[in-house]
Scaffold this active site. Structure first.
Site, PDB file in Angstrom:
ATOM      1  N   GLY A  11       0.862  -1.127  -0.049  1.00  0.00           N
ATOM      2  CA  GLY A  11      -0.111   0.046  -0.010  1.00  0.00           C
ATOM      3  C   GLY A  11       1.004   1.320  -0.138  1.00  0.00           C
ATOM      4  N   GLY A  14      -0.403   4.649  -1.242  1.00  0.00           N
ATOM      5  CA  GLY A  14      -1.666   5.314  -0.625  1.00  0.00           C
ATOM      6  C   GLY A  14      -1.167   6.589   0.001  1.00  0.00           C
ATOM      7  CG  LEU A  68      -2.339  -7.084   0.034  1.00  0.00           C
ATOM      8  CD1 LEU A  68      -3.070  -6.716   1.437  1.00  0.00           C
ATOM      9  CD2 LEU A  68      -0.864  -7.800   0.420  1.00  0.00           C
ATOM     10  CB  SER A  93      -8.733   2.086   2.207  1.00  0.00           C
ATOM     11  OG  SER A  93      -8.585   3.197   1.509  1.00  0.00           O
ATOM     12  CB  SER A 138      -9.753   0.644  10.840  1.00  0.00           C
ATOM     13  OG  SER A 138     -10.909   1.553  10.566  1.00  0.00           O
ATOM     14  CD  GLU A 140     -15.667   2.677   9.742  1.00  0.00           C
ATOM     15  OE1 GLU A 140     -16.368   1.979   9.153  1.00  0.00           O
ATOM     16  OE2 GLU A 140     -16.163   3.800   9.958  1.00  0.00           O
ATOM     17  CE1 TYR A 161     -10.986  -0.561   5.262  1.00  0.00           C
ATOM     18  CE2 TYR A 161     -12.100   0.137   7.061  1.00  0.00           C
ATOM     19  CZ  TYR A 161     -11.006   0.022   6.492  1.00  0.00           C
ATOM     20  OH  TYR A 161      -9.795   0.691   6.744  1.00  0.00           O
ATOM     21  NE  ARG A 203      -7.302  16.783  -1.321  1.00  0.00           N
ATOM     22  CZ  ARG A 203      -6.620  16.340  -2.430  1.00  0.00           C
ATOM     23  NH1 ARG A 203      -6.250  15.053  -2.436  1.00  0.00           N
ATOM     24  NH2 ARG A 203      -6.117  17.235  -3.387  1.00  0.00           N
ATOM     25  CD  GLU A 293     -22.328   6.836   8.687  1.00  0.00           C
ATOM     26  OE1 GLU A 293     -21.243   6.239   8.825  1.00  0.00           O
ATOM     27  OE2 GLU A 293     -22.578   7.832   7.729  1.00  0.00           O
TER      28      GLU A 293
END
Ligand code: NAP
Ligand code: GDD
Length: 350
Positions: A11, A14, A68, A93, A138, A140, A161, A203, A293
């Site tokens: 990665g 990135g 990967l 991601s 993460s 997340e 994810y 962004r 969410e």
């Protein structure tokens, strides 16, 4: 040129890969990076580190094609580069995209991590070299768990994810315990920068601010403005990754600023930084809503402070300002090109 250590980064093209490669090269490492073959250039973020492969000097950055999804290729790269440290940053991601491509996301994020760990396990067994491994976990993974979230909080993932990242995390813990491997899981909260992918919300907002200011865009369509995130600066967070691998024992760490803001607050601050009123430009488009969410992420990074001596240097306002200034400059250059008769790049935002 001689190097103090060798690192391998998946990665590397990135956001985080580029900051980490810069940090390691500055500290005297030779960095090997895995890049995917693409039909257009995908090395823009690391161009500053590039050196001519035909040069006689040993190069601080060496790139290898790999993916990967391809365990054999990963094995070969590991055997040929013989790294001291491996940073596994590669991933599909984007959380929203993971609902549209769940199988692919799980293959790269969960199984990809397993493929790399399996290659590393065999490498360690045959060479006796205890390679240090960083896994990009993460916030997340906490998903629906109430803030503040720390290393002891429950994982309650809310997207394919996040489920795949939980699998990657536990593969790391299991391989550490089963095979005595040096594996650290970083549990990083959102981190942004002028190099952030343009479909992530921060962004997307700062790009729009720049383009609106320069007359290149009229409005900005977003989804849920109420979710809260703990946003830090990517340059600070790669330092924490490196610190984890310099400790005596492998462990897992939350990395966060401890402060949370809503998407709306980020938009307000970003538009205000360019002298604009956000309410005049933002529209809601439900296509950007997620099937499930993550409402509120706010990290407790006291363990990283205590054990690693890590703390963030850039706060929320500093981050917003840095990104807005950079995107104002980018839009200015874009507007200049358009005036000179060149057409702008075709963009679509998630
Ligand atoms: P990013 O900008 O999306 O970069 C992802 C990298 O993974 C890119 O280099 C990409 O290559 C590569 N990649 C994607 N699929 C691959 C595959 N099949 N094989 C090999 N490489 C592949 O992500 P980031 O923001 O730098 O994040 C780095 C890591 O930290 C990711 O694992 C992410 O999930 C995790 N993370 C990020 C944050 C955050 O807020 N940024 C927070 C917590 C965890 P291309 O350039 O060719 O697409
Ligand atoms: N992307 C996006 N686009 N998000 C939007 C939009 C929009 O138009 N409108 C509102 N949002 C909301 C999302 O619903 C989410 O609640 C929040 O903005 C942040 O979305 P992203 O910037 O896409 O980031 P993320 O939090 O889902 O995921 C990022 O951070 C994770 C760490 O917590 C990614 O970098 C992940 O890879 C990372 O693991």
């Amino acid at each position: 040129m001689s190097f103090i250590k060798t690192a391998l980064i998946t990665g590397i093209t990135g956001q985080d890969g580029s900051y980490l490669a810069e940090l390691l090269v500055a500290r005297g490492y030779q960095v090997h990076g895995i890049i995917r073959r693409a039909s257009s250039f995908n090395t823009g973020r690391i161009d500053g580190l590039y050196s001519d492969p035909h040069s006689r000097d040993s190069r601080p950055l060496v790139l290898h094609y790999g993916d990967l999804s391809d365990g054999t290729g990963l094995r070969r790269i590991l055997e040929s580069t013989r790294p001291d440290e491996v940073y596994n940053l590669a991933a599909q991601s984007h959380v929203k995209v993971s609902f549209e491509a769940p199988e692919y996301t799980a293959d790269i994020v969960a199984l990809g991590t397993l493929r790399l760990l399996e290659a590393l396990r065999d490498h360690q067994a045959t060479t006796g070299h205890r390679v240090r491994f960083y896994q990009a976990g993460s916030s997340e993974m906490f998903g629906a768990t109430n803030p503040p979230q720390s290393e002891s909080s429950l994982f309650y993932p809310r997207s394919p994810y996040a489920v795949a990242k939980v699998a990657g995390h536990w593969f790391g813990v299991n391989y550490r315990e089963a095979y005595d491997m040096f594996i650290c899981n970083g549990i990083l909260f959102n981190h942004e920068s002028p190099r952030r992918g343009e479909t992530f919300v921060t962004r997307k907002i700062t790009r729009a601010v720049g383009r609106i200011k320069h007359g290149l865009q009229e409005s900005l369509y977003l989804g849920n403005l109420d979710s809260k995130r703990d946003w830090g600066f990517a340059g600070d967070y790669v330092e924490a990754m490196w610190l984890m691998l310099q400790q005596e024992r492998p462990d897992d760490f939350v990395v966060a600023t401890g402060a949370a803001y809503s998407v709306q607050q980020f938009a307000e601050a970003a538009f205000a930084a360019a002298g604009l009123d956000w309410q005049k430009y933002i529209r809601i488009d439900e296509r950007y809503y997620r099937p499930s969410e993550v409402d509120f992420l706010q990290g407790d990074a006291s363990k990283a402070r205590r054990v690693l001596g890590w703390s963030p240097k850039v706060d929320f306002n500093g981050l917003v300002k840095m990104m807005v200034l950079s995107d104002l400059d980018l839009a200015h250059r874009e507007a200049t090109l358009i005036k000179a008769g060149f057409s702008p790049p075709n963009e679509s935002a998630m």
